[in-house]
Design a protein around this motif. Structure first.
Motif, PDB file in Angstrom:
ATOM      1  N   THR A  88      18.887  39.441 -23.074  1.00  0.00           N
ATOM      2  CA  THR A  88      19.316  40.518 -22.187  1.00  0.00           C
ATOM      3  C   THR A  88      19.779  39.892 -20.874  1.00  0.00           C
ATOM      4  O   THR A  88      19.066  39.085 -20.286  1.00  0.00           O
ATOM      5  N   THR A  89      20.971  40.254 -20.437  1.00  0.00           N
ATOM      6  CA  THR A  89      21.508  39.693 -19.188  1.00  0.00           C
ATOM      7  C   THR A  89      20.823  40.334 -17.982  1.00  0.00           C
ATOM      8  O   THR A  89      20.085  41.312 -18.134  1.00  0.00           O
ATOM      9  N   ASN A  90      21.123  39.801 -16.805  1.00  0.00           N
ATOM     10  CA  ASN A  90      20.556  40.364 -15.562  1.00  0.00           C
ATOM     11  C   ASN A  90      21.014  41.798 -15.350  1.00  0.00           C
ATOM     12  O   ASN A  90      20.365  42.571 -14.656  1.00  0.00           O
ATOM     13  N   GLU A  91      22.172  42.144 -15.936  1.00  0.00           N
ATOM     14  CA  GLU A  91      22.692  43.520 -15.819  1.00  0.00           C
ATOM     15  C   GLU A  91      22.147  44.420 -16.924  1.00  0.00           C
ATOM     16  O   GLU A  91      22.644  45.503 -17.165  1.00  0.00           O
ATOM     17  N   ASN A  92      21.151  43.924 -17.656  1.00  0.00           N
ATOM     18  CA  ASN A  92      20.483  44.662 -18.726  1.00  0.00           C
ATOM     19  C   ASN A  92      21.361  44.912 -19.947  1.00  0.00           C
ATOM     20  O   ASN A  92      21.232  45.937 -20.610  1.00  0.00           O
ATOM     21  N   CYS A  93      22.282  43.999 -20.236  1.00  0.00           N
ATOM     22  CA  CYS A  93      23.129  44.101 -21.432  1.00  0.00           C
ATOM     23  C   CYS A  93      22.544  43.235 -22.541  1.00  0.00           C
ATOM     24  O   CYS A  93      22.148  42.104 -22.300  1.00  0.00           O
ATOM     25  N   GLN A  94      22.529  43.793 -23.757  1.00  0.00           N
ATOM     26  CA  GLN A  94      22.084  43.026 -24.921  1.00  0.00           C
ATOM     27  C   GLN A  94      23.222  42.119 -25.375  1.00  0.00           C
ATOM     28  O   GLN A  94      24.335  42.593 -25.590  1.00  0.00           O
ATOM     29  N   LYS A  95      22.966  40.831 -25.502  1.00  0.00           N
ATOM     30  CA  LYS A  95      23.986  39.893 -25.966  1.00  0.00           C
ATOM     31  C   LYS A  95      23.371  38.908 -26.934  1.00  0.00           C
ATOM     32  O   LYS A  95      22.156  38.824 -27.057  1.00  0.00           O
TER      33      LYS A  95
ATOM     34  N   LYS B  61      17.474  29.890 -22.927  1.00  0.00           N
ATOM     35  CA  LYS B  61      17.786  31.065 -22.086  1.00  0.00           C
ATOM     36  C   LYS B  61      18.700  30.676 -20.937  1.00  0.00           C
ATOM     37  O   LYS B  61      19.661  31.381 -20.631  1.00  0.00           O
TER      38      LYS B  61
END
Length: 132
Positions: free
Chosen positions: A68-75, A128
């Motif tokens: 999960t990115t800092n912008e809360n996106c699942q990648k 990570k």
């Protein structure tokens, strides 16, 4: 160095269908070919992956890392790991090093490459950090 068709097929399944979490590849020295040694199911963890790399033999591995990115996106990112422990044979290290680029070109879609000589060089924190 030849690459068994199964290597490419299983990698495509990991990439497109996400059937596997990881794949460990081995060079079969007698036939001078890269083969699939182990497939990790989609529910297997990073610890399962780390444990499947031998402590004293070189391997190539591909790991599909979800984060999960800092912008809360699942990648997710596909990592290529060249595993060459210090305790492996010199001949083996040379063989894996000289075949790596050719083998990597067969696997289209690798996003991050990592070289590791001991488990600390491919810890989950490092994975990570490289993914973000």
């Amino acid at each position: 160095m030849a690459v068994h068709d199964d290597c490419k097929l299983k990698f495509l399944e990991l990439k497109a269908k996400r059937n596997f979490r990881f794949i460990v590849f081995k060079i079969e020295e007698k036939i001078q070919q890269v083969i699939v040694e182990k497939l990790g199911g989609p529910d297997e963890s990073y610890d399962d992956f780390s444990a499947s790399l031998p402590a004293d033999e070189c391997r190539y591995a591909v790991y599909d890392f979800d984060f999960t990115t800092n912008e809360n996106c699942q990648k997710s990112k596909i990592f290529f790991i060249a595993w060459a422990p210090d305790t492996s044979r010199v001949r083996s290290k040379m063989l894996y090093a000289s075949s790596k680029d050719r083998f990597k070109r067969e696997l289209e879609g690798i996003q991050v490459e990592l070289q590791a000589t001991d488990p600390s060089e491919m810890s989950l924190d490092i994975i990570k950090g490289r993914a973000l």
